[in-house]
Design an enzyme around this catalytic site. Structure first.
Site, short mmCIF file in Angstrom:
data_model
loop_
_atom_site.label_atom_id
_atom_site.label_comp_id
_atom_site.label_asym_id
_atom_site.label_seq_id
_atom_site.Cartn_x
_atom_site.Cartn_y
_atom_site.Cartn_z
N ASP A 13 -6.35 -17.66 2.09
CA ASP A 13 -5.58 -18.78 2.66
C ASP A 13 -6.06 -18.99 4.10
O ASP A 13 -7.01 -18.34 4.56
CB ASP A 13 -4.06 -18.53 2.55
CG ASP A 13 -3.54 -17.47 3.51
OD1 ASP A 13 -4.36 -16.80 4.18
OD2 ASP A 13 -2.31 -17.30 3.58
N HIS A 14 -5.40 -19.91 4.79
CA HIS A 14 -5.82 -20.26 6.15
C HIS A 14 -5.82 -19.06 7.10
O HIS A 14 -6.66 -18.95 7.98
CB HIS A 14 -4.91 -21.35 6.71
CG HIS A 14 -3.45 -20.98 6.67
ND1 HIS A 14 -2.74 -20.95 5.47
CD2 HIS A 14 -2.59 -20.58 7.62
CE1 HIS A 14 -1.50 -20.57 5.72
NE2 HIS A 14 -1.38 -20.33 7.02
N CYS A 70 -5.32 -12.75 2.66
CA CYS A 70 -4.33 -13.61 3.31
C CYS A 70 -3.99 -12.91 4.64
O CYS A 70 -4.70 -11.98 5.03
CB CYS A 70 -3.09 -13.84 2.44
SG CYS A 70 -2.14 -12.38 2.00
N GLY A 71 -2.95 -13.36 5.33
CA GLY A 71 -2.68 -12.79 6.65
C GLY A 71 -2.47 -11.29 6.61
O GLY A 71 -3.12 -10.52 7.32
N THR A 72 -1.54 -10.85 5.74
CA THR A 72 -1.25 -9.42 5.62
C THR A 72 -1.93 -8.78 4.42
O THR A 72 -2.03 -7.56 4.34
CB THR A 72 0.26 -9.21 5.43
OG1 THR A 72 0.66 -9.95 4.26
CG2 THR A 72 1.06 -9.68 6.64
N GLY A 75 1.03 -10.96 0.20
CA GLY A 75 1.29 -12.07 -0.72
C GLY A 75 0.24 -12.17 -1.80
O GLY A 75 0.55 -12.34 -2.99
N HIS A 103 -9.47 6.15 -8.97
CA HIS A 103 -8.30 6.46 -9.78
C HIS A 103 -7.66 5.24 -10.44
O HIS A 103 -7.04 5.36 -11.49
CB HIS A 103 -7.22 7.16 -8.93
CG HIS A 103 -7.57 8.59 -8.64
ND1 HIS A 103 -6.65 9.48 -8.12
CD2 HIS A 103 -8.73 9.28 -8.78
CE1 HIS A 103 -7.23 10.68 -7.97
NE2 HIS A 103 -8.50 10.57 -8.35
N ASN A 104 -7.77 4.08 -9.80
CA ASN A 104 -7.05 2.89 -10.30
C ASN A 104 -7.98 1.84 -10.91
O ASN A 104 -7.49 0.84 -11.43
CB ASN A 104 -6.23 2.24 -9.18
CG ASN A 104 -5.38 3.22 -8.42
OD1 ASN A 104 -5.57 3.44 -7.22
ND2 ASN A 104 -4.43 3.85 -9.09
N ARG A 114 -5.18 -10.73 9.19
CA ARG A 114 -4.55 -10.58 10.51
C ARG A 114 -4.31 -9.11 10.82
O ARG A 114 -3.64 -8.78 11.81
CB ARG A 114 -3.23 -11.35 10.56
CG ARG A 114 -3.42 -12.86 10.55
CD ARG A 114 -2.09 -13.60 10.48
NE ARG A 114 -2.28 -15.04 10.63
CZ ARG A 114 -1.39 -15.95 10.26
NH1 ARG A 114 -0.26 -15.59 9.70
NH2 ARG A 114 -1.64 -17.23 10.43
N ARG A 137 -8.46 11.18 -17.27
CA ARG A 137 -6.99 11.06 -17.26
C ARG A 137 -6.55 9.76 -16.59
O ARG A 137 -5.47 9.22 -16.90
CB ARG A 137 -6.35 12.27 -16.58
CG ARG A 137 -6.58 12.36 -15.08
CD ARG A 137 -6.04 13.68 -14.52
NE ARG A 137 -5.99 13.71 -13.07
CZ ARG A 137 -7.05 13.92 -12.29
NH1 ARG A 137 -8.24 14.11 -12.83
NH2 ARG A 137 -6.93 13.95 -10.98
N HIS A 138 -7.39 9.25 -15.70
CA HIS A 138 -7.02 7.99 -15.03
C HIS A 138 -7.11 6.81 -15.99
O HIS A 138 -6.32 5.87 -15.90
CB HIS A 138 -7.90 7.78 -13.80
CG HIS A 138 -7.79 8.90 -12.83
ND1 HIS A 138 -6.61 9.19 -12.18
CD2 HIS A 138 -8.67 9.85 -12.45
CE1 HIS A 138 -6.78 10.27 -11.42
NE2 HIS A 138 -8.02 10.69 -11.57
N ARG A 141 -3.96 6.68 -17.92
CA ARG A 141 -2.86 6.11 -17.12
C ARG A 141 -2.96 4.60 -17.04
O ARG A 141 -1.95 3.88 -17.11
CB ARG A 141 -2.84 6.75 -15.73
CG ARG A 141 -2.41 8.19 -15.79
CD ARG A 141 -2.64 8.96 -14.52
NE ARG A 141 -2.20 10.35 -14.69
CZ ARG A 141 -2.57 11.34 -13.91
NH1 ARG A 141 -3.39 11.13 -12.89
NH2 ARG A 141 -2.13 12.56 -14.13
C1 RB5 Z 1 0.64 -17.25 6.01
O1 RB5 Z 1 1.28 -17.58 7.18
C2 RB5 Z 1 1.00 -15.85 5.55
O2 RB5 Z 1 2.33 -15.84 5.11
C3 RB5 Z 1 0.06 -15.38 4.47
O3 RB5 Z 1 -1.23 -15.41 4.93
C4 RB5 Z 1 0.26 -13.97 3.95
O4 RB5 Z 1 0.27 -13.05 4.97
C5 RB5 Z 1 1.35 -13.78 2.97
O5 RB5 Z 1 1.60 -12.70 2.46
#
Ligand code: RB5
Length: 160
Positions: A13-14, A70-72, A75, A103-104, A114, A137-138, A141
């Protein structure tokens, strides 16, 4: 690494557009083929749309590996993991990147644009792409994930 593993689908995303562009350059220079579903600038967009585009291509088997940002990273992880056969892993460090493969058998790497800097992000991507799944084993699972998708996971089972 197989030829199929050298084809990647990437989306963001942005909030993570700058890091996606940097990583795309890094991947192309490293010899990967990259399909970029966008977003293609820093105008505000809804991350579920781009997460779904990448996750659908991995879920269907069109791509074996994908990268979402995405930012974090939170999402995109939530969106991607709603798709059958998708195992999306949010990794902000090398240990998580290694273990998410060993493992996954993670098939989508998620990064927080960010949260993580470019140099570490490149190391995480490189490590994630090069680390094989351990199986054994993985694998057993991971097969339980399919039961969860069918909503009939047993309430108790033998510990391994
Ligand atoms: C966008 O502002 C932010 O919500 C998105 O990038 C993300 O971090 C969502 O989880």
């Amino acid at each position: 690494m197989t030829e199929a593993n050298r084809r990647l689908v990437i989306g963001c995303d942005h909030a993570a557009y700058p890091l996606k562009e940097q990583l795309k350059g890094f991947l192309l220079e490293s010899g990967y083929k990259v399909e970029d579903v966008g977003t293609h600038d820093d105008a505000s967009v809804d991350y579920p749309r781009f997460g779904a585009m990448v996750a659908a291509k991995v879920s269907s088997g069109e791509f074996q590996r994908g990268i979402l940002l995405c930012g974090t990273g939170l999402g995109m992880s939530m969106v991607a993991n709603r798709f059958p056969h998708v195992r999306a892993a949010l990794c902000g460090d090398l240990f998580s990147a290694i273990m998410s493969r060993k493992h996954n058998d993670a098939n989508i790497l998620v990064l927080g644009g960010r949260v993580i800097g470019q140099t570490l992000a490149e190391e995480v991507v490189k490590t994630w792409l090069q680390t094989p799944f351990e199986g054994g084993r993985h694998q057993d699972r991971l097969e339980q994930f399919d039961s969860l998708e069918r909503m009939n996971f047993p309430e108790s089972g033998e510990e391994k």
